[in-house]
Design an enzyme around this catalytic site. Structure first.
Site, PDB file in Angstrom:
ATOM      1  N   GLY A  15     -17.104  95.352  49.213  1.00 27.57           N
ATOM      2  CA  GLY A  15     -18.275  94.439  50.191  1.00 27.57           C
ATOM      3  C   GLY A  15     -17.622  93.400  51.035  1.00 27.57           C
ATOM      4  O   GLY A  15     -16.774  92.640  50.496  1.00 27.57           O
ATOM      5  N   ARG A  25      -6.364  86.626  59.602  1.00 26.91           N
ATOM      6  CA  ARG A  25      -5.874  85.770  60.683  1.00 26.91           C
ATOM      7  C   ARG A  25      -4.827  85.066  60.187  1.00 26.91           C
ATOM      8  O   ARG A  25      -3.598  84.835  60.708  1.00 26.91           O
ATOM      9  CB  ARG A  25      -6.951  84.915  61.343  1.00 26.91           C
ATOM     10  CG  ARG A  25      -6.275  83.856  62.400  1.00 26.91           C
ATOM     11  CD  ARG A  25      -7.345  82.624  62.764  1.00 26.91           C
ATOM     12  NE  ARG A  25      -7.039  81.830  63.783  1.00 26.91           N
ATOM     13  CZ  ARG A  25      -6.768  80.716  63.245  1.00 26.91           C
ATOM     14  NH1 ARG A  25      -6.697  80.124  61.958  1.00 26.91           N
ATOM     15  NH2 ARG A  25      -6.256  79.675  64.049  1.00 26.91           N
ATOM     16  N   ARG A  76     -15.226 102.445  50.663  1.00 25.53           N
ATOM     17  CA  ARG A  76     -15.094 102.774  49.446  1.00 25.53           C
ATOM     18  C   ARG A  76     -14.231 104.041  49.530  1.00 25.53           C
ATOM     19  O   ARG A  76     -14.236 104.950  50.526  1.00 25.53           O
ATOM     20  CB  ARG A  76     -16.214 103.116  48.610  1.00 25.53           C
ATOM     21  CG  ARG A  76     -17.462 102.205  48.532  1.00 25.53           C
ATOM     22  CD  ARG A  76     -16.992 100.937  47.569  1.00 25.53           C
ATOM     23  NE  ARG A  76     -18.211  99.930  47.635  1.00 25.53           N
ATOM     24  CZ  ARG A  76     -17.972  98.936  47.115  1.00 25.53           C
ATOM     25  NH1 ARG A  76     -16.675  98.466  46.497  1.00 25.53           N
ATOM     26  NH2 ARG A  76     -19.064  97.980  47.323  1.00 25.53           N
ATOM     27  N   GLY A 106     -12.612  92.273  46.024  1.00 25.44           N
ATOM     28  CA  GLY A 106     -13.179  91.876  44.764  1.00 25.44           C
ATOM     29  C   GLY A 106     -12.239  92.567  43.441  1.00 25.44           C
ATOM     30  O   GLY A 106     -11.286  93.203  43.655  1.00 25.44           O
ATOM     31  N   ASP A 107     -12.718  92.623  42.323  1.00 25.98           N
ATOM     32  CA  ASP A 107     -12.316  93.177  41.249  1.00 25.98           C
ATOM     33  C   ASP A 107     -11.895  94.414  41.158  1.00 25.98           C
ATOM     34  O   ASP A 107     -10.736  95.117  40.778  1.00 25.98           O
ATOM     35  CB  ASP A 107     -13.002  92.645  39.782  1.00 25.98           C
ATOM     36  CG  ASP A 107     -14.398  93.345  39.932  1.00 25.98           C
ATOM     37  OD1 ASP A 107     -14.796  93.861  40.898  1.00 25.98           O
ATOM     38  OD2 ASP A 107     -15.264  93.168  38.876  1.00 25.98           O
ATOM     39  N   THR A 130     -15.388  88.130  48.070  1.00 26.47           N
ATOM     40  CA  THR A 130     -16.642  88.328  47.614  1.00 26.47           C
ATOM     41  C   THR A 130     -17.503  87.222  47.600  1.00 26.47           C
ATOM     42  O   THR A 130     -17.386  86.171  47.321  1.00 26.47           O
ATOM     43  CB  THR A 130     -16.315  88.964  46.158  1.00 26.47           C
ATOM     44  OG1 THR A 130     -17.877  89.272  45.624  1.00 26.47           O
ATOM     45  CG2 THR A 130     -15.806  88.373  45.302  1.00 26.47           C
ATOM     46  N   ASP A 132     -19.984  87.080  45.692  1.00 22.39           N
ATOM     47  CA  ASP A 132     -20.455  87.062  44.171  1.00 22.39           C
ATOM     48  C   ASP A 132     -19.938  85.630  43.443  1.00 22.39           C
ATOM     49  O   ASP A 132     -20.461  85.417  42.633  1.00 22.39           O
ATOM     50  CB  ASP A 132     -20.286  88.352  43.395  1.00 22.39           C
ATOM     51  CG  ASP A 132     -21.079  89.356  44.117  1.00 22.39           C
ATOM     52  OD1 ASP A 132     -22.068  89.030  44.676  1.00 22.39           O
ATOM     53  OD2 ASP A 132     -20.719  90.713  43.895  1.00 22.39           O
ATOM     54  N   ASP A 134     -17.457  85.939  41.222  1.00 23.46           N
ATOM     55  CA  ASP A 134     -17.294  86.343  40.047  1.00 23.46           C
ATOM     56  C   ASP A 134     -15.808  86.898  39.542  1.00 23.46           C
ATOM     57  O   ASP A 134     -15.655  87.471  38.647  1.00 23.46           O
ATOM     58  CB  ASP A 134     -18.403  87.716  39.766  1.00 23.46           C
ATOM     59  CG  ASP A 134     -17.915  88.784  40.652  1.00 23.46           C
ATOM     60  OD1 ASP A 134     -17.286  88.566  41.612  1.00 23.46           O
ATOM     61  OD2 ASP A 134     -18.381  89.845  40.470  1.00 23.46           O
ATOM     62  N   ARG A 159     -40.189  78.387  51.359  1.00 25.97           N
ATOM     63  CA  ARG A 159     -41.300  77.479  50.842  1.00 25.97           C
ATOM     64  C   ARG A 159     -42.178  76.818  51.784  1.00 25.97           C
ATOM     65  O   ARG A 159     -43.174  76.422  51.219  1.00 25.97           O
ATOM     66  CB  ARG A 159     -39.977  76.206  50.182  1.00 25.97           C
ATOM     67  CG  ARG A 159     -40.853  75.173  49.473  1.00 25.97           C
ATOM     68  CD  ARG A 159     -40.070  74.083  48.882  1.00 25.97           C
ATOM     69  NE  ARG A 159     -39.075  74.511  47.887  1.00 25.97           N
ATOM     70  CZ  ARG A 159     -39.679  74.619  46.553  1.00 25.97           C
ATOM     71  NH1 ARG A 159     -40.822  74.295  46.332  1.00 25.97           N
ATOM     72  NH2 ARG A 159     -38.536  74.932  45.802  1.00 25.97           N
ATOM     73  N   ARG A 167     -48.504  79.650  47.162  1.00 25.09           N
ATOM     74  CA  ARG A 167     -48.161  81.090  46.762  1.00 25.09           C
ATOM     75  C   ARG A 167     -47.021  80.615  45.793  1.00 25.09           C
ATOM     76  O   ARG A 167     -46.148  79.840  45.856  1.00 25.09           O
ATOM     77  CB  ARG A 167     -47.793  82.014  47.836  1.00 25.09           C
ATOM     78  CG  ARG A 167     -48.911  82.696  48.623  1.00 25.09           C
ATOM     79  CD  ARG A 167     -48.640  83.325  49.650  1.00 25.09           C
ATOM     80  NE  ARG A 167     -49.812  84.228  50.336  1.00 25.09           N
ATOM     81  CZ  ARG A 167     -49.686  84.404  51.494  1.00 25.09           C
ATOM     82  NH1 ARG A 167     -48.720  84.518  52.306  1.00 25.09           N
ATOM     83  NH2 ARG A 167     -51.069  85.250  52.134  1.00 25.09           N
ATOM     84  N   ARG A 176     -24.616  90.762  41.787  1.00 25.79           N
ATOM     85  CA  ARG A 176     -24.160  91.703  40.717  1.00 25.79           C
ATOM     86  C   ARG A 176     -24.422  91.330  39.436  1.00 25.79           C
ATOM     87  O   ARG A 176     -25.827  90.920  39.296  1.00 25.79           O
ATOM     88  CB  ARG A 176     -22.655  92.369  40.870  1.00 25.79           C
ATOM     89  CG  ARG A 176     -22.375  93.084  42.173  1.00 25.79           C
ATOM     90  CD  ARG A 176     -21.001  93.650  42.036  1.00 25.79           C
ATOM     91  NE  ARG A 176     -20.014  92.856  41.395  1.00 25.79           N
ATOM     92  CZ  ARG A 176     -18.679  93.318  41.457  1.00 25.79           C
ATOM     93  NH1 ARG A 176     -18.515  94.718  41.127  1.00 25.79           N
ATOM     94  NH2 ARG A 176     -17.853  92.268  40.813  1.00 25.79           N
ATOM     95  N   GLU A 192     -38.158  76.355  41.215  1.00 27.61           N
ATOM     96  CA  GLU A 192     -39.202  75.818  39.997  1.00 27.61           C
ATOM     97  C   GLU A 192     -38.432  76.813  38.831  1.00 27.61           C
ATOM     98  O   GLU A 192     -38.300  76.061  37.582  1.00 27.61           O
ATOM     99  CB  GLU A 192     -40.440  76.228  39.983  1.00 27.61           C
ATOM    100  CG  GLU A 192     -41.158  75.033  40.638  1.00 27.61           C
ATOM    101  CD  GLU A 192     -40.914  74.922  42.117  1.00 27.61           C
ATOM    102  OE1 GLU A 192     -41.056  73.701  42.600  1.00 27.61           O
ATOM    103  OE2 GLU A 192     -40.746  76.114  42.775  1.00 27.61           O
ATOM    104  N   THR A 219     -48.846  73.414  43.583  1.00 28.39           N
ATOM    105  CA  THR A 219     -49.801  74.273  43.928  1.00 28.39           C
ATOM    106  C   THR A 219     -48.836  75.474  44.587  1.00 28.39           C
ATOM    107  O   THR A 219     -49.457  76.573  45.050  1.00 28.39           O
ATOM    108  CB  THR A 219     -50.430  73.873  45.123  1.00 28.39           C
ATOM    109  OG1 THR A 219     -49.630  73.386  46.314  1.00 28.39           O
ATOM    110  CG2 THR A 219     -51.524  72.813  44.640  1.00 28.39           C
ATOM    111  N   HIS A 258     -28.920  92.145  52.294  1.00 30.86           N
ATOM    112  CA  HIS A 258     -27.494  91.938  52.995  1.00 30.86           C
ATOM    113  C   HIS A 258     -27.285  90.880  54.146  1.00 30.86           C
ATOM    114  O   HIS A 258     -26.165  90.626  54.569  1.00 30.86           O
ATOM    115  CB  HIS A 258     -26.953  93.261  53.578  1.00 30.86           C
ATOM    116  CG  HIS A 258     -26.728  94.332  52.612  1.00 30.86           C
ATOM    117  ND1 HIS A 258     -27.594  94.867  51.738  1.00 30.86           N
ATOM    118  CD2 HIS A 258     -25.319  94.585  51.941  1.00 30.86           C
ATOM    119  CE1 HIS A 258     -26.965  95.755  50.853  1.00 30.86           C
ATOM    120  NE2 HIS A 258     -25.792  95.433  50.908  1.00 30.86           N
ATOM    121  N   ILE A 259     -28.318  90.047  54.180  1.00 29.44           N
ATOM    122  CA  ILE A 259     -28.227  88.874  55.136  1.00 29.44           C
ATOM    123  C   ILE A 259     -27.343  88.064  54.465  1.00 29.44           C
ATOM    124  O   ILE A 259     -26.804  87.050  55.199  1.00 29.44           O
ATOM    125  CB  ILE A 259     -29.436  88.372  55.618  1.00 29.44           C
ATOM    126  CG1 ILE A 259     -30.118  87.734  54.328  1.00 29.44           C
ATOM    127  CG2 ILE A 259     -30.384  89.226  56.162  1.00 29.44           C
ATOM    128  CD1 ILE A 259     -31.363  86.763  54.791  1.00 29.44           C
TER     129      ILE A 259
END
Length: 328
Positions: A15, A25, A76, A106-107, A130, A132, A134, A159, A167, A176, A192, A219, A258-259
């Site tokens: 990814g 660079r 991939r 990554g790994d 990555t 993540d 991780d 928020r 809401r 992952r 929260e 609320t 993916h953003i």
């Protein structure tokens, strides 16, 4: 005695993450500094197999330090999982007189690189890229800080509408099977509740927590959910469960998706990518191989590719305690 490295290949795999271009660079310009040729391979391992490459010099990487994504692209490669595919990649490197490779990913990338190096005696150094975070052997991976900032900015906006409409929002973030993005962005955005794979909150405890929040006068609420959370339901099922059991909540779901991988890298990620990549080139020139370079306590360190791909980067337990205190 190790063979002198005169020509280094670089690729990005897995990814994409913000800061990969800064890493490319730094590899290219460090090679130029040490009068070493550099070759970029497109689409990761697949590009090595197909010989899809480009000679790179210091001018090849101008004006990319601030760009997200990767100019070398990523993909991939099922073919690389086979001995035949790896043999083809190795022959292409020999034909191009490439002596060693730097793998940014990554790994999964590191596992592939380790097997490739063992089979064909081509030195490999890994650079952790990555969102993540991780990867064992480094406190930070390239792209993680940018992703965190992207998530916090998105939650801040969510928020605003949560407060306007009283809401409850469930915000799913990437990661992952690791909860680094969820935990740190949740604390940073004042969530929260934070649901991560490493800590099974449980459905009843979640309901109790949301009920306490309501009784305390809140609320609106934000629950940050890591995509790998093991609470037993996906984020949409989780929101529906809460609606059924706490009908006074108007629960909504936002999947950031993916953003989180896109956008200009933060200064932290640009500097991290630069430090890691300079060190990666220097390790190869010093005759090292089959290592991943990482940053621990703000110092450059290295560990074996095997440790990097099999080890576990653990969640900071104190952050879990802090998140519980601050959600009161």
């Amino acid at each position: 005695m190790s063979k002198k490295v005169r020509r280094i290949g670089v690729m990005t795999s897995g990814g994409d993450s913000p800061g990969m271009n800064a890493a490319i660079r730094a590899v290219v310009r460090t090679c130029a500094y040490y009068h070493t040729d550099c070759v970029g391979y497109y689409r990761g391992f697949q590009g090595m197999i197909s010989g899809d490459s480009v000679n790179m010099n210091a001018r090849s990487v101008r004006n990319i330090v601030n760009q997200g994504g990767t100019i070398l692209q990523s993909a991939r490669s099922k073919e690389f999982l086979t001995k035949e595919g790896r043999a083809k990649a190795a022959q292409n490197l020999r034909d191009a007189k490439v002596d060693a490779m730097i793998l940014i990913g990554g790994d999964g990338t590191f596992r592939g690189g380790q097997v490739f190096s063992e089979e064909h005696d081509i030195p490999v150094i890994g650079v952790p890229g990555t969102i993540d975070n991780d990867i064992y052997g480094t406190h930070y991976t390239i792209g993680y800080d940018t992703a965190l900032n992207t998530v916090v900015e998105a939650i801040d906006k969510i928020r605003d509408t949560a407060s306007s409409h009283n809401r409850l929002f469930f915000v799913e973030v990437m990661g992952r099977d690791a909860g680094f993005i969820a935990l740190n962005s949740g604390i940073g955005a004042g969530a929260e509740e934070i649901l991560i794979p490493e800590e099974d909150l449980g459905l009843e405890r979640l309901l109790d927590s949301l009920e306490r929040s309501r009784r305390a006068g809140k609320t609106s609420s934000i629950v940050v959910v890591s995509e790998g959370d093991k609470i037993g339901k996906n984020v949409f099922e989780l929101a529906e469960y809460v609606k059924q059991n706490l009908p006074y909540y108007d629960a909504r779901v936002t999947v950031l998706g993916h953003i989180q991988r896109g956008g200009k890298p933060t200064c932290f990620d640009r500097v991290l990518a630069s430090r890691l990549s300079v060190k990666a080139v220097e390790l190869l020139l010093d005759g090292e191989k089959d290592l991943m370079v990482g940053m621990m306590n703000n110092e450059m360190q290295s560990c074996s590719l095997d440790q990097a791909s099999k080890g576990k980067h653990k969640i900071n337990k104190d952050l879990l305690r802090i998140s519980e205190i601050l959600s009161t």
